[in-house]
Design an enzyme around this catalytic site. Structure first.
Site, PDB file in Angstrom:
ATOM      1  N   SER A  35      35.824  69.660  28.673  1.00 56.50           N
ATOM      2  CA  SER A  35      36.002  68.903  27.437  1.00 56.50           C
ATOM      3  C   SER A  35      37.316  69.269  26.775  1.00 56.50           C
ATOM      4  O   SER A  35      37.808  70.397  26.916  1.00 56.50           O
ATOM      5  CB  SER A  35      34.857  69.209  26.460  1.00 56.50           C
ATOM      6  OG  SER A  35      35.136  68.692  25.169  1.00 56.50           O
ATOM      7  N   TYR A  43      29.790  75.419  22.370  1.00 57.74           N
ATOM      8  CA  TYR A  43      30.142  74.351  23.307  1.00 57.74           C
ATOM      9  C   TYR A  43      31.554  74.549  23.848  1.00 57.74           C
ATOM     10  O   TYR A  43      31.793  74.447  25.055  1.00 57.74           O
ATOM     11  CB  TYR A  43      30.025  72.995  22.608  1.00 57.74           C
ATOM     12  CG  TYR A  43      30.395  71.801  23.462  1.00 57.74           C
ATOM     13  CD1 TYR A  43      29.542  71.369  24.480  1.00 57.74           C
ATOM     14  CD2 TYR A  43      31.574  71.095  23.236  1.00 57.74           C
ATOM     15  CE1 TYR A  43      29.866  70.255  25.258  1.00 57.74           C
ATOM     16  CE2 TYR A  43      31.902  69.988  24.000  1.00 57.74           C
ATOM     17  CZ  TYR A  43      31.051  69.574  25.010  1.00 57.74           C
ATOM     18  OH  TYR A  43      31.375  68.479  25.770  1.00 57.74           O
TER      19      TYR A  43
END
Length: 253
Positions: A144, A159
Site C-alpha cells: 500500500s 496497517y
C-alpha cells in the site's frame, strides 16, 4: 482459449468490488486458470463460477483462512487435485485499520499482522517449493502507499507497518527465489475505489482526496489488476524485487 497450463492463486478475491476479484478476472482473460481463496466460501465459489463462465478457463473457489496453516493446507490440497500446477500467487488478502496508535490494542495489532503478513507467509510458504521445483513462479504482494508515505490515507500505524513488512518480505524473497525462476514483486496502490474505501469516497472528502491526485481521479480496481497481470507474465522474468506504485501520482518519490 487458455494460453497457459498454469494456475494463478488469488487470495481474498471474493469481494465483488475488490482488487482481488478484478485481478482474478484479468489473469483469466490472459489465459491463466484461477483459484480464488477467501474466508467467504460462497463468494469464492461464485467468483470462480463467474470467471470460468466469462473466460473459458478452469476456476475453483474455496474457503480459506490465510491466518490458519491448517486451513491453508486444506484449501491448497483442493487445488492440487482440481487444477494445473500453480505458476502465480497474488497475496491480496488483507485488512485495514484506521485506529490511531495511541488507541490501538495489542490484539488489533496482531490481527492486522496475522492477515497481511502471516497470511502471506502461510500461503507463499506452501506454494513456493512447487514453483521452485518446476523452475517457474510469479509472486505478487499487495502492499500500500500507506507503507511508503507512513499512513495518512486510510490505514493507521498497524496497517502501514504490516504493509511495509510485506515490502521487506518481497525484496528478500526475490533474492532467495530468483535462482529458481521465480520473480517476487509488490504493488502499492493508492486510493482505489473498493468496498473498503467506498464509504469514505463521498462528497467533500472525495473532492479533497482527488484534488491531491495529479491524474484527477481515484483509482479503479482494473488499474491495479492490469499491472499485477503484467507482472505475472512469463515474459516479465527480469523484473523482481520491485515495488510498483499505482496511485495516480498522489505519492511520488
Amino acid at each position: 482459449m487458455p494460453t497457459t497450463d498454469r494456475t494463478a492463486v488469488v487470495t481474498g478475491a471474493a469481494s465483488t468490488r475488490g482488487i482481488g476479484r478484478a485481478t482474478a478476472h484479468a489473469l483469466a482473460a490472459a489465459g491463466w486458470h484461477v483459484a480464488v481463496l477467501d474466508l467467504d466460501e460462497a463468494g469464492a465459489k461464485e467468483a470462480a463460477h463467474e470467471i470460468a463462465d466469462r473466460h473459458g478457463v478452469q476456476a475453483v473457489g474455496t474457503a480459506c483462512d490465510v491466518t490458519d496453516e491448517a486451513s491453508v493446507e486444506t484449501a491448497l490440497a483442493v487445488l492440487d487435485a482440481a487444477l494445473p500446477p500453480v505458476g502465480a500467487l497474488v497475496n491480496n488478502a488483507g485488512i485495514t485499520s484506521p485506529t490511531p496508535f495511541l488507541e490501538v490494542s495489542g490484539q488489533e495489532w496482531d490481527r492486522i499482522f496475522a492477515v497481511n503478513v502471516r497470511g502471506s507467509f502461510n500461503v507463499t510458504r506452501r506454494l513456493a517449493p512447487g514453483m521452485a521445483e518446476r523452475g517457474f513462479g510469479r509472486i505478487v504482494f499487495l502492499s500500500s502507499v500507506s507503507a511508503e508515505r507512513g499512513g495518512g490515507v486510510f490505514g493507521g500505524v498497524a496497517y502501514s507497518a504490516a504493509k511495509a513488512a510485506e515490502l521487506g518480505f518481497t525484496r528478500a524473497l526475490a533474492r532467495e527465489l530468483g535462482p529458481h525462476g521465480i520473480t517476487v514483486n509488490a504493488v502499492a496502490p493508492g486510493l482505489i475505489d473498493t468496498d473498503i474505501t467506498g464509504g469514505a469516497l463521498e462528497g467533500e472528502r472525495k473532492t479533497a482526496l482527488v484534488a491531491g491526485i495529479p491524474v484527477g481521479r481515484n483509482g479503479r480496481v482494473e488499474d491495479v489488476a492490469d499491472l499485477i497481470t503484467y507482472l505475472c507474465r512469463e515474459e516479465t522474468g527480469y523484473v523482481t524485487g520491485a515495488t510498483y506504485d499505482v496511485n495516480g501520482g498522489s505519492h511520488i518519490h
